[in-house]
Design a protein around this motif. Sequence first.
Motif, PDB file in Angstrom:
ATOM      1  N   LEU A   1      52.555  35.017  45.759  1.00  0.00           N
ATOM      2  CA  LEU A   1      51.296  35.710  45.505  1.00  0.00           C
ATOM      3  C   LEU A   1      51.464  37.223  45.591  1.00  0.00           C
ATOM      4  O   LEU A   1      52.174  37.730  46.446  1.00  0.00           O
ATOM      5  CB  LEU A   1      50.252  35.274  46.540  1.00  0.00           C
ATOM      6  CG  LEU A   1      49.704  33.852  46.400  1.00  0.00           C
ATOM      7  CD1 LEU A   1      48.696  33.590  47.508  1.00  0.00           C
ATOM      8  CD2 LEU A   1      49.060  33.648  45.037  1.00  0.00           C
ATOM      9  N   SER A   2      50.786  37.928  44.691  1.00  0.00           N
ATOM     10  CA  SER A   2      50.768  39.381  44.793  1.00  0.00           C
ATOM     11  C   SER A   2      49.845  39.768  45.946  1.00  0.00           C
ATOM     12  O   SER A   2      49.030  38.968  46.400  1.00  0.00           O
ATOM     13  CB  SER A   2      50.265  40.002  43.495  1.00  0.00           C
ATOM     14  OG  SER A   2      48.854  39.972  43.469  1.00  0.00           O
TER      15      SER A   2
ATOM     16  N   GLU B   1      46.204  39.049  45.468  1.00  0.00           N
ATOM     17  CA  GLU B   1      45.709  37.665  45.495  1.00  0.00           C
ATOM     18  C   GLU B   1      45.843  37.038  46.877  1.00  0.00           C
ATOM     19  O   GLU B   1      45.288  35.988  47.137  1.00  0.00           O
ATOM     20  CB  GLU B   1      46.518  36.822  44.496  1.00  0.00           C
ATOM     21  CG  GLU B   1      46.390  37.302  43.072  1.00  0.00           C
ATOM     22  CD  GLU B   1      47.532  36.793  42.196  1.00  0.00           C
ATOM     23  OE1 GLU B   1      47.248  36.225  41.141  1.00  0.00           O
ATOM     24  OE2 GLU B   1      48.708  36.953  42.606  1.00  0.00           O
ATOM     25  N   ASP B   2      46.627  37.693  47.737  1.00  0.00           N
ATOM     26  CA  ASP B   2      46.948  37.120  49.038  1.00  0.00           C
ATOM     27  C   ASP B   2      45.788  37.314  50.008  1.00  0.00           C
ATOM     28  O   ASP B   2      45.829  38.151  50.900  1.00  0.00           O
ATOM     29  CB  ASP B   2      48.223  37.798  49.565  1.00  0.00           C
ATOM     30  CG  ASP B   2      48.802  37.013  50.731  1.00  0.00           C
ATOM     31  OD1 ASP B   2      48.228  35.964  51.076  1.00  0.00           O
ATOM     32  OD2 ASP B   2      49.818  37.459  51.280  1.00  0.00           O
TER      33      ASP B   2
ATOM     34  N   LYS C   1      41.328  36.585  49.749  1.00  0.00           N
ATOM     35  CA  LYS C   1      40.246  37.068  48.884  1.00  0.00           C
ATOM     36  C   LYS C   1      39.028  37.496  49.694  1.00  0.00           C
ATOM     37  O   LYS C   1      38.090  38.048  49.133  1.00  0.00           O
ATOM     38  CB  LYS C   1      39.821  35.953  47.916  1.00  0.00           C
ATOM     39  CG  LYS C   1      40.915  35.507  46.965  1.00  0.00           C
ATOM     40  CD  LYS C   1      40.899  36.355  45.709  1.00  0.00           C
ATOM     41  CE  LYS C   1      41.944  35.835  44.718  1.00  0.00           C
ATOM     42  NZ  LYS C   1      42.209  36.799  43.653  1.00  0.00           N
TER      43      LYS C   1
END
Lengths: 541, 310
Positions: free
Chosen positions: A11-12, A15-16, A18
């Motif tokens: 995950l970038s 995105e890690d 939310k």
Amino acid sequence: MSQTVTATRVLSYLEDGKTLRSWLLTTDHKRIAILYALSITVFFFIGGTAAALIRYNLVTPQGALPSAETYNRLFTMHGVIMVWFFLVPAAPVTIGNFIIPLMIGARDLAFPKINLMSWYLFMAGGACALYALFAGGVDTGWTFYAPLSSNYAQGHVVAVVAGIFISGFSTIATGLNFVVTIHRLRAPGLTWYRLPVFIWSFYATSVIFLLATPVLAITLILLSFERIFHVGVFDPRIGGDPLLFQHMFWFYSHPAVYIMVLPGMGIVSQIIPCFSRKELFGYKFVVWCSVAIAVIGFFVWGHHMFVSGQSPYASIVFSLLSYFVAVPSAIKVFNWLGTMHKGRIHFNAPMIYALGFVGLFTSGGLTGLFLAALAADVHLHDTYFVIAHFHFIMVGGMVSAYFAALHFWWPKITGRMYPETIARGAALLMFLGFNFTFLPQYILGYLGMPRRYHSYPPEFQVLNVLSSAGASILAVAYVLPLFYLGWSLFRGERAPRNPWRATGLEWTTDSPPITRNFLVVPTVTSGPYDYADPHTKLADV
Amino acid sequence: MIWKFLPQASSSAWETDGLLIGLTLVTGAVLFLVFGLMLVYAVRYRDSSPIDRGKIAEKTFRFEISWTIATLVIFFGLFVWGADLYARLMIPPTDAVRIYVVAKQWMWKIEHQGGQREIDTLHVPVHTPIELVMTSQDVIHDFFVPAFRVKRDVLPNQYETMWFTAEKTGTYHLFCAQFCGLDHAVMTGQVVVQTQADYADWLARNGTSQTLAQQGEPLFIRYGCSGCHSGNGTVRAPSLAGLYGRPVPLSDGSVVTADDRYIRDSILQPKRQVVAGFAPVMPSFDGVIPEDDLIRLVAFIQSLAPERPR
């Protein structure tokens, strides 16, 4: 090329997590940089609104705003917000925070929790200052000269000062974090002379953070003591010395100018080689010029006090030292030009902003020579000439560099490309609007219009109207990126790892980077500007 | 054209302008070079330009040294130019006419030697060196006359001096250049430069019966100065006759010149600079004597001729 190719996709950092909690309690330097970026953008537009009202007021000689009090509070607010809550932190806490670990191949800054704490301190200081400024404000000017600020001015001086004091600890912590990170967390093979100039510049900036900011803190504490408890420190009526305040204030605030501009020099030292497809000219000279500026910058504060009643002998020494500090800056400009020589120059938006920085910084620096020349300063001191001079350096120079960095690393930070054509347009508009706004102020200053005047003699009106007209163009140029960069977050083309085919470790990882920055710790085997083949074409985007 | 709005009305104005023109020329030349090279390179070495890049300079040392030295030399020249003029602006001619200025939020009070007083306007004779002795009653102000190219901060509780010789009759702006609070922008006034005859006339029309020094004499008695300093008191105090402008040996071995600032400081903080051979017995008058009276006392002490029996 793209991050989706890997089988087990990592995950970038975007995105890690939310949730809001995952942002507010993050220790990821990249997320903290985003938090900072959002905060300083808000501060920038608050300070900018104050600037717009200032320029509106000065359209007519008697002052378009109803009262001098409102005007005085506005320019104080503009100065306080722009200096301490935008310019000083801007590049270090956003661009620096995001890029430094990536650039040296580290997983994070040395003290991630302190990094988060810095943001909270910054916000606490900002809240304190904003409360004071909106609850009625202060009318001392951002320089808080005593005894006006300590025993005469009305308003929330102590609250504003407390805000600056608290945010000062945020910058001290950030400085410490950067210094330790750059010393301890460099990737294998990344020796000091393989560090990009960007890192050297931010290192020099951090050292100034550490050495100068405590002096500001002491000054502000003493000021508050005098204001609250009437302890005589600066006010001669109760046994103080008003020049002591100026010495202490400028001992911080002059190096603070280099806090603001050194990061800009680091930024363009990355961008100009990349878009010239050529090694940085005179790497070691540029590096040691940054260090020289940081060191000499501590010994020139007295040039703010040539007419203050400071000893003339001191003034003469400070004048000479001020010329010395201008030498390394001049050398840097020549090195950037040398970099362009025989390059393959691409005019992407970051490059246009960077060239704007070089031009405006040079103009601002040269007018600094006027103010360093003692007799010339006797005439120009505290006039609009000074205003124009430091806006050229800080707004023309530094804000251009900030936008250059924002565009250059935008694909890395967001994983999206910004729209190139409109960005180029905005960069040009900013350059033009800026000159239009501030060039007339040089003439106003020569003609003798003093700064911080709510009303002025009618013969200054034409130039003031010109300046205000320019400011409206500048305002458009500042608002434009808000829209097209915002648009690109959702609609922009996906960015590859290295859209500019730039050198540097930050370009070897995904766009946007994964939370840990690198899957494998990179090893460095070559210099920082390895644009060996000037005939390589840069893919136009 | 620009000088229509900003006349060169003092003896140093054209020198300051000369320095400014010199600086402008240097700036123009460097800007021409930097922007010129930037534009030339931008066109010549643009990506799509087919021009042969040839061999790229490997050794940069020569370039670095040469432009460093060039910059240093030019900068040093500018420094010397500015410092030389500044040094001359700092030293008033000995025959300068002294005029006292007291600043307060937000007005300028001017006191002439003859006892003439004015507010927010300063009348001066042309071709005559004028030394302003300035102090503030509250915050820091700054006395700025653009047409003379001079300014100086006016500080509370101490004397700052500034001098100029007006060379053109006329009326010029006087600005407060140091932000001093609410009405800073209207703490303005004018400097009226008159011919010698007109000035003498103005002095006569606005004259009071007594000069500043004459007004100072009763104050000298009222504040009790005469008790010790007039020679026949019981306490031994240094005589003030002929003091002004003389070197004064102090008890710590140093020597100071008895100027306005020294006399004022000695009244307010007598224990700081004790005259050699005298006991530090004088009390401080800090907060006791207002600025207006101080000016009169200083003027009176200044008027005490050496031969005058006191």
